[in-house]
Design an enzyme around this catalytic site. Sequence first.
Site, PDB file in Angstrom:
ATOM      1  N   ASN A 108      94.186  61.839  48.052  1.00  0.00           N
ATOM      2  CA  ASN A 108      94.493  62.125  49.694  1.00  0.00           C
ATOM      3  C   ASN A 108      93.975  62.997  50.301  1.00  0.00           C
ATOM      4  O   ASN A 108      93.918  63.286  51.610  1.00  0.00           O
ATOM      5  CB  ASN A 108      95.870  62.035  49.644  1.00  0.00           C
ATOM      6  N   TYR A 175      83.517  63.141  59.845  1.00  0.00           N
ATOM      7  CA  TYR A 175      84.854  62.463  59.674  1.00  0.00           C
ATOM      8  C   TYR A 175      84.723  60.946  59.373  1.00  0.00           C
ATOM      9  O   TYR A 175      85.204  60.232  58.562  1.00  0.00           O
ATOM     10  CB  TYR A 175      85.943  62.812  60.535  1.00  0.00           C
ATOM     11  N   THR A 210     101.541  64.533  61.342  1.00  0.00           N
ATOM     12  CA  THR A 210     101.275  65.442  60.354  1.00  0.00           C
ATOM     13  C   THR A 210     100.520  66.907  60.905  1.00  0.00           C
ATOM     14  O   THR A 210     100.148  66.661  62.257  1.00  0.00           O
ATOM     15  CB  THR A 210     100.282  65.089  59.273  1.00  0.00           C
TER      16      THR A 210
HETATM   17  N1  LIG Z   1      97.418  62.248  60.135  1.00  0.00           N
HETATM   18  C1  LIG Z   1      96.705  61.269  60.513  1.00  0.00           C
HETATM   19  O1  LIG Z   1      96.768  60.803  61.576  1.00  0.00           O
HETATM   20  C2  LIG Z   1      95.705  60.563  59.489  1.00  0.00           C
HETATM   21  C3  LIG Z   1      95.338  59.432  59.681  1.00  0.00           C
HETATM   22  C4  LIG Z   1      94.392  58.930  58.844  1.00  0.00           C
HETATM   23  C5  LIG Z   1      93.860  59.285  57.677  1.00  0.00           C
HETATM   24  N2  LIG Z   1      94.482  60.696  57.238  1.00  0.00           N
HETATM   25  C6  LIG Z   1      93.957  61.129  56.184  1.00  0.00           C
HETATM   26  O2  LIG Z   1      95.310  61.484  55.343  1.00  0.00           O
HETATM   27  C7  LIG Z   1      94.882  62.499  54.292  1.00  0.00           C
HETATM   28  C8  LIG Z   1      96.092  63.791  54.681  1.00  0.00           C
HETATM   29  O3  LIG Z   1      95.939  64.312  55.870  1.00  0.00           O
HETATM   30  P1  LIG Z   1      97.457  64.693  56.643  1.00  0.00           P
HETATM   31  O4  LIG Z   1      97.467  64.121  58.011  1.00  0.00           O
HETATM   32  O5  LIG Z   1      98.511  64.720  55.661  1.00  0.00           O
HETATM   33  O6  LIG Z   1      96.858  66.050  57.004  1.00  0.00           O
HETATM   34  P2  LIG Z   1      97.255  67.778  56.494  1.00  0.00           P
HETATM   35  O7  LIG Z   1      96.468  68.768  57.040  1.00  0.00           O
HETATM   36  O8  LIG Z   1      98.766  67.873  56.637  1.00  0.00           O
HETATM   37  O9  LIG Z   1      96.925  67.472  54.681  1.00  0.00           O
HETATM   38  C9  LIG Z   1      95.644  67.540  54.174  1.00  0.00           C
HETATM   39  C10 LIG Z   1      95.656  68.081  52.884  1.00  0.00           C
HETATM   40  O10 LIG Z   1      94.629  68.098  52.224  1.00  0.00           O
HETATM   41  C11 LIG Z   1      94.520  69.330  51.373  1.00  0.00           C
HETATM   42  N3  LIG Z   1      92.930  69.770  51.510  1.00  0.00           N
HETATM   43  C12 LIG Z   1      92.297  69.896  52.362  1.00  0.00           C
HETATM   44  N4  LIG Z   1      91.096  70.299  52.057  1.00  0.00           N
HETATM   45  C13 LIG Z   1      91.238  70.232  50.407  1.00  0.00           C
HETATM   46  C14 LIG Z   1      90.260  70.757  49.353  1.00  0.00           C
HETATM   47  N5  LIG Z   1      89.156  71.072  49.309  1.00  0.00           N
HETATM   48  N6  LIG Z   1      91.100  70.581  47.999  1.00  0.00           N
HETATM   49  C15 LIG Z   1      92.124  70.197  48.005  1.00  0.00           C
HETATM   50  N7  LIG Z   1      92.873  69.786  49.032  1.00  0.00           N
HETATM   51  C16 LIG Z   1      92.520  69.915  50.095  1.00  0.00           C
HETATM   52  C17 LIG Z   1      95.309  70.133  52.363  1.00  0.00           C
HETATM   53  O11 LIG Z   1      95.597  71.124  51.694  1.00  0.00           O
HETATM   54  C18 LIG Z   1      96.313  69.378  52.806  1.00  0.00           C
HETATM   55  O12 LIG Z   1      97.414  69.136  51.558  1.00  0.00           O
HETATM   56  C19 LIG Z   1      93.793  63.076  54.897  1.00  0.00           C
HETATM   57  O13 LIG Z   1      92.640  62.636  53.784  1.00  0.00           O
HETATM   58  C20 LIG Z   1      93.257  62.554  56.303  1.00  0.00           C
HETATM   59  O14 LIG Z   1      91.949  62.562  56.517  1.00  0.00           O
HETATM   60  C21 LIG Z   1      95.299  61.214  58.217  1.00  0.00           C
END
Ligand SMILES: NC(=O)c1ccc[n+]([C@@H]2O[C@H](COP(=O)([O-])OP(=O)(O)OC[C@H]3O[C@@H](n4cnc5c(N)ncnc54)[C@H](O)[C@@H]3O)[C@@H](O)[C@H]2O)c1
Length: 270
Positions: A108, A175, A210
């Site tokens: 994730n 992205y 988030t």
């Molecule tokens: N929030 C949204 O609208 C949304 C929509 C589609 C997809 N996503 C995807 O969901 C996933 C989680 O995002 P989120 O929205 O919870 O954001 P968030 O910023 O709360 O979480 C991102 C997480 O990734 C971790 N991370 C980032 N770089 C890292 C690395 N190099 N090594 C280890 N951990 C790392 C961060 O520490 C954090 O825990 C991501 O892949 C994001 O692209 C989010």
Amino acid sequence: MCLKAEIDETAKWKVFEMTNQFESKVALVTGGNSGIGRAIALAFAEQGAKVVVAARRASEGHETVDMIEELGGQAHFVQTDVSKAAEVKAMVTACVSEYGGLDYAVNNAGTEGTPMVPTADYEEEAWDQVIDINLKGVWLCMKYEIPEMLARGQGAIVNMSSVAGMIGGRLGVAYYASKHGVIGATKAAALEYATQGLRINAVCPAVIETPMITRALEGNEDLVEQFRAAHPVGRFGKPAEVADATLWLCSEGASFVTGHSLPVDGGRLI
Ligand SMILES: NC(=O)c1ccc[n+]([C@@H]2O[C@H](COP(=O)([O-])OP(=O)(O)OC[C@H]3O[C@@H](n4cnc5c(N)ncnc54)[C@H](O)[C@@H]3O)[C@@H](O)[C@H]2O)c1
């Protein structure tokens, strides 16, 4: 109400019924210290799994572990940068040494990348950072997770893509490319291991409340409204709603589902 305040109000984790469908199983969640990853880690714990939480920021990682232990569950934090092979290898080794193996992995961890600029203005360094975390990171995780699952003869992996992996958008070329790549990597790996007891799928959320979205939209109410209007259900999603879909993909209920990319999008892609 500003987006941050709304997220604070709605970020309370959904209370699950304890069905223990993952009792005595081991689940790994990268990026499990925040947002969607934390909700997935909590959901696995609430269903009886032992959870390995992997992320870069240790204090938030230990916070997730504390939340799980307060629920009566078991969890272990491993500080990991998913873009670094040696750290990813050590993360999977920790699943084995701590809990004896690996049954489910949710890859994730991800970054939105900054700044938000058009393709021609995107810097090479920014491109590399997003691709290294979002795409190479997912492949590295699968590279080390798969042999552990093959050793058990079964396993399920869920990779975090996005609606940005299914359609285009402006001001985030790396992205969009990375999330399309996650779907391609998911399909390739799913085909390779389909006869060996492994199922490999992806989830594709639309906008979920988030910290990532707060960073991207905070202070721009017009953009918030524009994004919200693009979701037919009239609201953004919650981390627990992505967790529900992810756990289903790992569950016996999805035993005939592999290589699939599941939108969790409030109708965004209709
Ligand atoms: N929030 C949204 O609208 C949304 C929509 C589609 C997809 N996503 C995807 O969901 C996933 C989680 O995002 P989120 O929205 O919870 O954001 P968030 O910023 O709360 O979480 C991102 C997480 O990734 C971790 N991370 C980032 N770089 C890292 C690395 N190099 N090594 C280890 N951990 C790392 C961060 O520490 C954090 O825990 C991501 O892949 C994001 O692209 C989010």
